[in-house]
Design a protein around this motif. Structure first.
Motif, short mmCIF file in Angstrom:
data_model
loop_
_atom_site.label_atom_id
_atom_site.label_comp_id
_atom_site.label_asym_id
_atom_site.label_seq_id
_atom_site.Cartn_x
_atom_site.Cartn_y
_atom_site.Cartn_z
N ASN A 41 0.88 -1.16 0.00
CA ASN A 41 0.00 0.00 0.00
C ASN A 41 0.92 1.22 0.00
OD1 ASN A 41 -2.02 1.86 0.22
ND2 ASN A 41 -2.66 1.27 2.28
N THR A 42 1.00 1.89 -1.15
CA THR A 42 1.84 3.08 -1.27
C THR A 42 1.01 4.28 -0.85
OG1 THR A 42 3.07 2.06 -3.07
CG2 THR A 42 3.25 4.46 -2.85
N PRO B 69 2.88 -2.64 17.11
CA PRO B 69 2.10 -3.70 16.45
C PRO B 69 0.61 -3.58 16.75
CG PRO B 69 4.01 -4.61 17.57
CD PRO B 69 3.91 -3.17 17.99
N LYS B 70 -0.19 -3.89 15.74
CA LYS B 70 -1.64 -3.87 15.86
C LYS B 70 -2.16 -5.30 15.71
CE LYS B 70 -1.79 0.73 15.81
NZ LYS B 70 -0.40 1.10 15.84
N GLN C 264 6.25 -4.39 6.96
CA GLN C 264 7.33 -3.42 6.92
C GLN C 264 6.75 -2.08 6.47
OE1 GLN C 264 9.61 -5.83 4.09
NE2 GLN C 264 11.31 -5.75 5.55
N LEU C 265 7.23 -1.00 7.07
CA LEU C 265 6.90 0.34 6.60
C LEU C 265 8.17 0.89 5.97
CD1 LEU C 265 4.90 2.71 6.40
CD2 LEU C 265 5.81 3.52 8.59
N LEU C 266 8.12 1.14 4.68
CA LEU C 266 9.28 1.60 3.92
C LEU C 266 9.08 3.06 3.54
CD1 LEU C 266 9.31 -1.45 1.47
CD2 LEU C 266 10.55 -1.24 3.64
N LYS C 267 10.11 3.86 3.68
CA LYS C 267 10.03 5.27 3.28
C LYS C 267 10.79 5.45 1.97
CE LYS C 267 10.69 10.00 4.78
NZ LYS C 267 11.15 10.90 5.84
N VAL D 43 5.63 2.98 1.78
CA VAL D 43 5.05 1.73 1.29
C VAL D 43 4.87 0.81 2.49
CG1 VAL D 43 5.34 -0.27 -0.20
CG2 VAL D 43 6.15 1.98 -0.97
N VAL D 44 3.62 0.42 2.74
CA VAL D 44 3.32 -0.57 3.77
C VAL D 44 3.32 -1.92 3.04
CG1 VAL D 44 1.69 -1.37 5.50
CG2 VAL D 44 1.86 1.08 4.98
#
Length: 105
Positions: free
Chosen positions: A6-7, A25-26, A38-41, A52-53
């Motif tokens: 998910n961008t 964490p959820k 991962q959360l990517l920047k 990007v998730v």
């Protein structure tokens, strides 16, 4: 394996707010078939900030069950019901089937 990205495009200067939302964490982390998130920047963006998730699942069927779950609906409804203005400019969802993977020896 199945990967979903998910961008998310965020107004410049507000990326830290999105980072904080993902820091702890959820419920997805406890869902059957979940492998990792991962959360990517994105680097070198100038008009906005971009993240990007990426979630990895044992298979598409596990992701589909997550999206249909009350846990998913509850987690995403809170954001939609908020009266605060959003700094999110938009998002794009993509799904991938992992067809080849190499791991360390």
């Amino acid at each position: 394996m199945f990967i979903v990205t998910n961008t998310i495009r965020v107004k410049s200067g507000h990326g830290h707010e999105l980072e904080e939302r993902f820091r702890n964490p959820k419920s997805v982390h406890q869902f059957p078939g979940f492998v990792r998130m991962q959360l990517l920047k994105t680097q070198d963006t100038t008009e906005h900030e971009e993240y990007v998730v990426s979630t990895t699942w044992e298979g598409k069927e596990f992701f589909d069950k997550w999206v249909e779950s009350d846990s998913f609906k509850g987690a995403h409804a809170k954001r939609r019901e908020s009266n605060e203005p959003s700094n999110i400019l938009g998002n794009t969802l993509h799904t991938y089937e992992v067809v080849v993977e190499h791991l360390p020896a």
